[in-house]
Write an enzyme that holds these catalytic residues in place. Structure first.
Site, PDB file in Angstrom:
ATOM      1  N   GLU A   1     -49.609 -22.705  65.704  1.00 41.81           N
ATOM      2  CA  GLU A   1     -50.587 -21.627  65.818  1.00 41.81           C
ATOM      3  C   GLU A   1     -50.431 -20.890  67.134  1.00 41.81           C
ATOM      4  O   GLU A   1     -50.278 -21.503  68.192  1.00 41.81           O
ATOM      5  CB  GLU A   1     -51.998 -22.219  65.709  1.00 41.81           C
TER       6      GLU A   1
ATOM      7  N   ASN B   1     -52.048 -40.961  67.166  1.00 42.86           N
ATOM      8  CA  ASN B   1     -51.841 -42.089  66.246  1.00 42.86           C
ATOM      9  C   ASN B   1     -50.864 -43.057  66.899  1.00 42.86           C
ATOM     10  O   ASN B   1     -49.648 -42.918  66.729  1.00 42.86           O
ATOM     11  CB  ASN B   1     -51.254 -41.616  64.906  1.00 42.86           C
TER      12      ASN B   1
ATOM     13  N   THR C   1     -59.458 -25.995  62.919  1.00 43.60           N
ATOM     14  CA  THR C   1     -58.963 -25.644  61.592  1.00 43.60           C
ATOM     15  C   THR C   1     -58.692 -24.148  61.552  1.00 43.60           C
ATOM     16  O   THR C   1     -59.144 -23.392  62.409  1.00 43.60           O
ATOM     17  CB  THR C   1     -59.998 -26.007  60.515  1.00 43.60           C
TER      18      THR C   1
ATOM     19  N   SER D   1     -59.853 -24.134  68.741  1.00 37.88           N
ATOM     20  CA  SER D   1     -59.352 -25.401  69.263  1.00 37.88           C
ATOM     21  C   SER D   1     -59.830 -25.537  70.702  1.00 37.88           C
ATOM     22  O   SER D   1     -60.323 -24.576  71.297  1.00 37.88           O
ATOM     23  CB  SER D   1     -57.827 -25.441  69.191  1.00 37.88           C
TER      24      SER D   1
ATOM     25  N   HIS E   1     -59.923 -36.378  68.038  1.00 39.86           N
ATOM     26  CA  HIS E   1     -58.578 -35.799  67.892  1.00 39.86           C
ATOM     27  C   HIS E   1     -58.577 -34.476  67.140  1.00 39.86           C
ATOM     28  O   HIS E   1     -57.549 -33.810  67.056  1.00 39.86           O
ATOM     29  CB  HIS E   1     -57.647 -36.785  67.191  1.00 39.86           C
TER      30      HIS E   1
ATOM     31  N   GLY F   1     -61.845 -33.400  61.779  1.00 43.81           N
ATOM     32  CA  GLY F   1     -62.204 -34.474  60.866  1.00 43.81           C
ATOM     33  C   GLY F   1     -62.499 -33.950  59.474  1.00 43.81           C
ATOM     34  O   GLY F   1     -63.403 -33.134  59.279  1.00 43.81           O
TER      35      GLY F   1
END
Length: 470
Positions: A203, A321, A371, A376, A393, A396
């Site tokens: 993005e 992760n 999103t 962000s 993170h 969700g």
């Protein structure tokens, strides 16, 4: 289950049945309204051997494989602590990279359509293979698995300064390529430098709001500045490694006398042969993910230079992760812990020795992707941050991909976004519809709860100018 509100952004699930520690959920009441299944997983994680502190959940928590996505759990290595692939997830070292352009939106405006066309045409994406870097041999793949971004930079895919602004200086130590199976190798040969599909994106953004100018300046960010955010991970390789080691641990658990409330929580002692094998393979997959984002960052640099003559500088690259062996104080004593963060980001405070020298005075950049069509954030770690210096993170997910696609078509969504001035380059109408903003929680509410809970602090907010989706 009984979930007790301890303060406006902290909830507790008391120990019961097989739980070894309580559950602690950082959220608001609104964010918890659709999290019942995920909270059941918080309870299950609390039963893991060697777990210390609590089974934690971040404000963006939602249901996942074994662990909830947005879950954090640490186990004491010296006290029978286990490692669980479910606590890392299938997309090992999925994370975010942020690059900042040396210009603002006004300066780059005329070139933006050409930039978006270039990014859309040049970025390999979707579920199939295709990559920026065609390795061509298992020998080169071995070097990627061992060296991550460091090896990519050595081969000319980046700048030396990139490694200083990358978690672990661009490569996770102790990668054991011998623990990566043949199928995982095969799946990785043709994907390094590719975006993938699902919620992954590249993005182009603008810094729309600055909350802390000194910290933003230390990160290299300023109001109006153009940035590029890349969200992706280890592609099919990480998925295969997770699958292979879950099966191996499922067979081994009985030998170690381990029982878990959910087979998806398959685990073994960290110091067992199986535990060390997984951690070695996980590190190799993490290095693959680092190299993957490094290559996509370089692709973005080429497009920006070609279409606008503008350089991009790396702000930071961080995973959400991963399981890491870390030193933390537990019950007033130092412990060596295996900290699982699944859909949760490390948020190191000012002064932490793992930070690069130029960031040590302000804390770690924490990159929170929103999103499509929303926003962000860049956050920073804070002193005495809870959950072993962890935070959220992203937004969700609240709706399944099938539910999301029933609510809007890909063409309708693109038209809606482009009417708001957000350029969209998507390879699949169905894939675009599955990632509609309505499928996710409000990322601003997630960040507010994270900050309110004392996990992090806001630095800047970014808004999208254009998005490339698989």
């Amino acid at each position: 289950m009984e979930v007790v509100e301890e303060d406006p952004y902290r909830f507790r699930i008391a120990r019961r049945a097989r739980m070894r520690v309580p559950g602690v959920v950082f959220a608001s009441r609104d964010l918890l309204s659709h999290a019942e299944k995920a909270l059941e997983q918080v309870v299950n994680v609390a039963a893991l051997p060697g777990i210390v502190g609590a089974s934690y959940a971040m404000p963006d928590v939602h249901w996942g494989y074994g662990f909830p996505i947005g879950g954090v759990a640490a186990t004491d290595v010296a006290d029978g602590g286990v490692v669980s692939p479910g606590g890392v997830g299938f997309d090992i070292s999925c994370g975010v990279r942020l690059l900042a352009a040396d210009c603002d939106r006004a300066a780059i405006g005329p070139a933006l359509p050409a930039i978006m066309d270039g990014l859309g045409q040049d970025t390999p994406r979707g579920a199939v293979t295709g990559a920026v870097w065609h390795l061509g041999s298992d020998r080169l793949l071995e070097r990627v698995l061992a060296g991550g971004s460091r090896y990519a930079v050595e081969e000319g895919h980046g700048e030396d300064g990139d490694l200083r602004r990358c978690e672990d200086d661009g490569a996770v130590a102790d990668a054991d390529t011998g623990q990566v199976g043949a199928r995982a190798r095969e799946r990785g040969l043709g994907q390094v430098g590719s975006l993938g599909s699902g919620n992954h994106f590249l993005e182009v953004q603008e810094v729309a709001e600055v909350y802390d100018e000194p910290v933003a300046a230390a990160f290299g960010l300023a109001l109006g500045q153009v940035c590029v955010m890349i969200h992706c991970g280890s592609r099919g390789r990480g998925h295969q490694i997770c699958s292979d080691h879950v099966r191996a641990m499922d067979r081994a658990m009985r030998r170690y006398g381990i029982e878990v409330p959910d087979r998806q929580l398959a685990c073994v002692p960290v110091d067992s042969p199986e535990g060390r094998a997984y951690l070695g393979a996980m590190a190799a997959a993490a290095n693959y993910a680092r190299a993957n984002r490094q290559l996509l960052g370089e692709l973005s640099r080429r497009v920006f230079r070609r279409e606008a003559g503008v350089p991009l500088t790396l702000v930071y690259d961080v995973s959400h992760n991963l399981a890491k062996i870390e030193e933390h104080e537990v019950d007033a004593a130092p412990r060596t812990l295996c900290v699982h963060r699944k859909g949760a980001t490390r948020a190191l405070p000012p002064g932490h020795p793992d930070l690069p020298a130029d960031l040590r005075g302000v804390g770690q950049p924490v990159l929170i992707p929103g999103t499509m069509g929303t926003c962000s954030y860049v956050l920073t770690g804070v002193p005495r941050g809870a959950a072993f210096h962890s935070t959220c993170h992203g937004a969700g997910r609240e709706k399944s991909r099938h539910q999301a696609a029933r609510g809007v078509s890909g063409r309708e969504l693109r038209a809606r976004l482009e009417a708001r001035g957000i350029a969209v380059r998507a390879s699949s109408w169905r894939g675009l519809a599955e990632e509609t903003p309505e499928a996710y929680k409000d990322v601003s509410a997630v960040v507010e709860a994270s900050e309110g809970a004392g996990l992090c602090r806001r630095v800047v907010r970014l808004v999208p100018l254009g998005v490339v989706k698989g």
